[in-house]
Design an enzyme around this catalytic site. Structure first.
Site, PDB file in Angstrom:
ATOM      1  N   LYS A  81       0.849  -1.204   0.000  1.00 52.75           N
ATOM      2  CA  LYS A  81       0.000   0.000   0.000  1.00 52.75           C
ATOM      3  C   LYS A  81       0.881   1.250   0.000  1.00 52.75           C
ATOM      4  CE  LYS A  81      -3.992   1.929   2.557  1.00 52.75           C
ATOM      5  NZ  LYS A  81      -4.943   1.679   3.656  1.00 52.75           N
ATOM      6  N   SER A 156      -9.861   1.665   2.597  1.00 50.30           N
ATOM      7  CA  SER A 156      -8.961   2.446   1.765  1.00 50.30           C
ATOM      8  C   SER A 156      -7.889   1.620   1.037  1.00 50.30           C
ATOM      9  CB  SER A 156      -8.263   3.507   2.621  1.00 50.30           C
ATOM     10  OG  SER A 156      -7.445   2.900   3.592  1.00 50.30           O
ATOM     11  N   SER A 180     -10.025  -0.802   6.703  1.00 46.09           N
ATOM     12  CA  SER A 180      -9.446  -0.646   5.365  1.00 46.09           C
ATOM     13  C   SER A 180      -8.778  -1.877   4.767  1.00 46.09           C
ATOM     14  CB  SER A 180      -8.448   0.501   5.366  1.00 46.09           C
ATOM     15  OG  SER A 180      -9.157   1.702   5.292  1.00 46.09           O
TER      16      SER A 180
HETATM   17  N1  GLN Z   1     -13.454   4.114   6.091  1.00 41.10           N
HETATM   18  C1  GLN Z   1     -12.663   4.484   7.229  1.00 41.10           C
HETATM   19  C2  GLN Z   1     -12.306   5.931   7.184  1.00 41.10           C
HETATM   20  O1  GLN Z   1     -12.517   6.531   6.168  1.00 41.10           O
HETATM   21  C3  GLN Z   1     -11.543   3.538   7.366  1.00 41.10           C
HETATM   22  C4  GLN Z   1     -10.232   3.956   6.977  1.00 41.10           C
HETATM   23  C5  GLN Z   1      -9.136   2.983   7.290  1.00 41.10           C
HETATM   24  O2  GLN Z   1      -9.333   1.913   7.870  1.00 41.10           O
HETATM   25  N2  GLN Z   1      -7.958   3.420   6.923  1.00 41.10           N
HETATM   26  O3  GLN Z   1     -11.828   6.495   8.130  1.00 41.10           O
END
Ligand code: GLN
Length: 480
Positions: A81, A156, A180
């Protein structure tokens, strides 16, 4: 040399290397070819490294010399990532504000993986600074779901997951702050682990919410995730919140006790998701692998509002360092203030939204009403969830669907942050509680004539990843 990438796992690739059926170089070439064919359609990679083949040749030398004594992940092609630092390589958190920035050191997770000599194929697309649940917040375009390219891959870590699902990498790393790793895994049909907070060092992970972030592996099987997790876990003097990891000698055996917070799994959840979840539980019971018990955890619904108060606060603090002076892009104005303002205008919408909200919830006069209250709620949720794993009514795992819906169409939630935030309703609990959680594919549902994957989530007691792997393997056995 033809290698069936869609059947491959880390264990099978290793067998292939050791038996001489194919080399790490052959395998890397097969992935590079597939990336060439397919990445333009799904946009999983932001960059493919031009030295992947030479990394594979190095791995082949080690395999040749050491054979079965070579490290487990030697020669395994991975995608990382774009918020995890690899020394000397670009890293941008999919943001324009970091364009041109090169990492000056390795993340500890990367250092540990490098001891195994895997092949880093490239860096994966993501929501900007890991904020989002669809990869639509990337400054470099959305990642599409390989099962239906009109739908999101989730986020994400959408790029890391879509790459594995489309056979553009054998496994990958993501980061998980509220889901994410797990949410895109459920949307694309991969296995994703969010480890116990602190069990994988955050050193060299670009911070989003420092009290919640953790690096997690994504693979096609539970076993693949386990191998990657074992390679990365452990206390790191460079991250004071990291904790020891010790492999447990005794493997947890079935029947497992599965706790189901039934009331929480009903409201607002897609009917096919609920049916698949119930069917998975029934199969485990019929196979004698589990006993299912309804449990009552009344505070669970408060995890999401607590998270969406705490996370902007941490984001506004963590993103303050991107001022155009220290890292990445710099836009010149007429004076220093304009330099700051114009550089920070490079942040996307979601980053702006969270910086504003976070500054507000932390401000004098509002902190007690918002940030401090959310922190208190977090402590209560954590206490309630952790209590489920101890005492005479203890369960081995808590199970929920991973997501309330299957992968949604691109654009459906992009203008509606609240509905996007609701995608995290089940996954956010484990981050708020600091416990480990695993998403395992549990079947499919058909939408618009396309088969879309579904996933179930297992949450375990603090540091009990071993239990998640055991129950996760049981789900793999009974899956139709
Ligand atoms: N959807 C969550 C957010 O936007 C999760 C993000 C994550 O786990 N990095 O904060």
């Amino acid at each position: 040399m033809k290698i069936s990438l869609n059947q491959l796992t880390i264990a099978k690739a290793r067998q292939g290397f050791l038996s001489g059926a194919f080399t790490a170089r052959d395998l890397t070439e097969a992935y590079l070819k597939k990336i060439e064919e397919k990445n333009a359609d799904i946009n999983a990679y932001l960059e493919v490294f031009d030295d992947a083949e030479s990394q594979a040749e190095e791995a082949d030398k080690i395999i040749k010399k050491k054979g079965a004594e070579s490290p487990q992940l030697c020669g395994i092609p991975l995608v990382i990532k774009d918020n995890i630092l690899i020394k000397g390589r670009c890293v941008s958190a999919a943001s324009k504000i970091l364009e041109g920035y090169r990492a000056t050191y390795d993340a500890t997770a990367i250092t540990k993986l490098k001891n195994h000599h895997p092949v880093f194929l490239g860096r994966a697309n993501m929501d900007e600074f890991a904020m989002g649940a669809s990869t639509e917040n990337s400054a470099f375009g959305v990642t599409k779901n390989p099962h239906d390219e009109t739908r999101v891959a989730g986020g994400s870590s959408g790029g890391s997951v879509a790459a594995v699902a489309a056979d553009l990498a054998l496994a990958s790393l993501g980061s998980d702050t509220a889901g994410s790793v797990r949410q895109p895994s459920a949307f694309c049909g991969t296995v994703g682990l969010k480890p116990t907070y602190g069990s994988v060092s955050r050193y060299g992970l670009i911070a989003m919410g420092s009290s919640l972030d953790v690096i997690g592996p994504i693979g096609k099987t539970v076993e693949d995730c386990e191998l990657l997790f074992s390679a990365m876990a452990g206390r790191d003097p460079l991250d004071s919140t990291s904790i020891e990891h010790s492999e447990r000698v005794k493997k947890p055996m079935p029947p497992f006790t599965i706790g189901v917070p039934g009331n929480f799994v009903k409201e607002g959840v897609d009917a096919d998701v609920v049916a698949n979840f119930r069917e998975t539980l029934a199969r485990l019971e019929r196979a004698g692998l589990a006993q299912v018990r309804e449990i009552n955890l009344p505070l669970l619904p408060y995890s999401l509002p607590a998270y969406y108060t705490i996370i902007p606060a941490e984001v506004s603090t963590n993103l303050a360092r991107f001022d155009g002076v220290k890292y990445g892009a710099h836009v010149s104005g007429n004076n220093l203030l304009e330099d700051y303002l114009e550089t920070r205008a490079l942040f996307g919408h979601e980053a702006h939204r969270r910086i504003l909200l976070g500054t507000y919830v932390l401000s004098a006069g509002h902190a007690d009403a918002y940030y401090n209250k959310a922190t208190a709620v977090r402590a209560l949720v954590r206490k309630e969830v952790c209590a489920a794993f101890s005492g005479k009514d203890a369960v081995d795992v808590i199970m929920t669907p991973t997501t309330p819906t299957p992968a949604f169409p691109i654009g459906e939630k992009a203008q509606d942050p609240l509905s996007m935030y609701l995608a995290d309703i089940f996954t956010v609990i484990a981050n708020i509680a600091g416990i480990p959680a695993l998403s395992v594919p549990s079947g499919v549902t058909v939408r618009d004539g396309k088969s879309l994957p579904l996933g179930v989530q297992l949450m375990g007691a603090h540091r009990r990843e071993d239990m998640l792997f055991a129950v996760g393997s049981a789900i793999e056995q009974v899956r139709g």
